[in-house]
Design an enzyme around this catalytic site. Structure first.
Site, PDB file in Angstrom:
ATOM      1  N   VAL A 231      -3.948   2.637   1.070  1.00 54.09           N
ATOM      2  CA  VAL A 231      -4.516   1.661  -0.870  1.00 54.09           C
ATOM      3  C   VAL A 231      -3.516   0.607  -1.639  1.00 54.09           C
ATOM      4  O   VAL A 231      -1.971   1.605  -1.593  1.00 54.09           O
ATOM      5  CB  VAL A 231      -4.983   3.108  -1.324  1.00 54.09           C
ATOM      6  CG1 VAL A 231      -5.520   2.463  -3.136  1.00 54.09           C
ATOM      7  CG2 VAL A 231      -6.117   4.436  -0.853  1.00 54.09           C
TER       8      VAL A 231
ATOM      9  N   THR B 217       0.880  -1.535   0.021  1.00 65.37           N
ATOM     10  CA  THR B 217      -0.257   0.123   0.275  1.00 65.37           C
ATOM     11  C   THR B 217       0.654   1.654   0.105  1.00 65.37           C
ATOM     12  O   THR B 217       1.944   1.388   0.416  1.00 65.37           O
ATOM     13  CB  THR B 217      -1.255   0.349   1.435  1.00 65.37           C
ATOM     14  OG1 THR B 217      -0.604  -0.164   2.347  1.00 65.37           O
ATOM     15  CG2 THR B 217      -1.775  -1.281   1.280  1.00 65.37           C
ATOM     16  N   ASP B 218       0.261   3.251   0.133  1.00 65.02           N
ATOM     17  CA  ASP B 218       1.161   3.649  -0.535  1.00 65.02           C
ATOM     18  C   ASP B 218       0.816   4.461   0.747  1.00 65.02           C
ATOM     19  O   ASP B 218       0.198   3.559   2.261  1.00 65.02           O
ATOM     20  CB  ASP B 218       0.358   5.450  -1.783  1.00 65.02           C
ATOM     21  CG  ASP B 218      -1.202   4.689  -0.885  1.00 65.02           C
ATOM     22  OD1 ASP B 218      -1.763   4.723  -0.510  1.00 65.02           O
ATOM     23  OD2 ASP B 218      -1.647   5.566  -2.282  1.00 65.02           O
ATOM     24  N   HIS B 219       1.265   5.577   1.187  1.00 61.63           N
ATOM     25  CA  HIS B 219       1.034   6.061   2.140  1.00 61.63           C
ATOM     26  C   HIS B 219      -0.786   6.332   2.917  1.00 61.63           C
ATOM     27  O   HIS B 219      -1.107   6.656   4.637  1.00 61.63           O
ATOM     28  CB  HIS B 219       1.462   7.595   2.745  1.00 61.63           C
ATOM     29  CG  HIS B 219       2.388   8.095   2.048  1.00 61.63           C
ATOM     30  ND1 HIS B 219       3.700   7.305   2.931  1.00 61.63           N
ATOM     31  CD2 HIS B 219       3.283   8.121   0.991  1.00 61.63           C
ATOM     32  CE1 HIS B 219       4.579   7.125   2.610  1.00 61.63           C
ATOM     33  NE2 HIS B 219       5.192   8.097   1.369  1.00 61.63           N
ATOM     34  N   GLY B 220      -1.752   5.943   2.297  1.00 65.08           N
ATOM     35  CA  GLY B 220      -3.142   6.400   2.854  1.00 65.08           C
ATOM     36  C   GLY B 220      -3.688   4.809   2.617  1.00 65.08           C
ATOM     37  O   GLY B 220      -5.174   4.706   2.803  1.00 65.08           O
TER      38      GLY B 220
END
Length: 150
Positions: free
Chosen positions: A26, A21-24
């Site tokens: 997602v 995932t990314d920082h959010g």
């Protein structure tokens, strides 16, 4: 290249981990590509031709084209079913369609990948126009989907 509802699909199940995932929270676009490759390698092995054996013969299946259509965000912790179908060859191109499904039936993304069989020749690569017989058999098994035999 269209998804065929009546054609069985190869299945790879994965849970989205923090590393995907990314920082959010997602799922990161690069994780989709890694799972597409994993699904292809697993389907090849299940069809009787492990990628390692293919590579040991000096053969590779590099990606020629790749398109991913994202429909719905996939979040950390979600279970994803990656369903893949192999289409009949189009000239030298071997097309795959893969769907990333959530909760069994929600389409999160659809990918279209085209591969070509190449032979390593020294420092270069040569397109293979005629597949070796065992690869033709494995290709037919891939197209037929799991649970069928040639």
């Amino acid at each position: 290249m269209e998804w065929q509802n009546e054609q069985p699909s190869w299945l790879l199940r994965r849970r989205v981990l923090p590393q995907h995932t990314d920082h959010g929270g997602v799922m990161w676009h690069g994780a989709y590509l890694a799972w597409l490759e994993e699904a292809r390698v697993e389907a090849l092995a299940a069809s009787g031709l492990p990628y390692a054996a293919l590579s040991a013969r000096g053969l590779e299946l590099p990606v020629l084209t790749l398109q991913v259509d994202y429909r719905q965000a996939v979040g950390h912790g979600e279970l994803v079913e990656l369903r893949s179908q192999v289409q009949p060859r189009r000239g030298l191109r071997l097309p795959w369609i893969s769907r990333f499904m959530l909760s069994g039936e929600r389409l999160a993304a659809e990918a279209r990948v085209e591969l070509a069989l190449v032979r390593r020749q020294g420092a270069g690569l040569q397109l293979v126009r005629r597949y070796p017989p065992e690869l033709e058999l494995a290709l037919q098994r891939l197209i037929d989907g799991p649970g069928k035999s040639c």
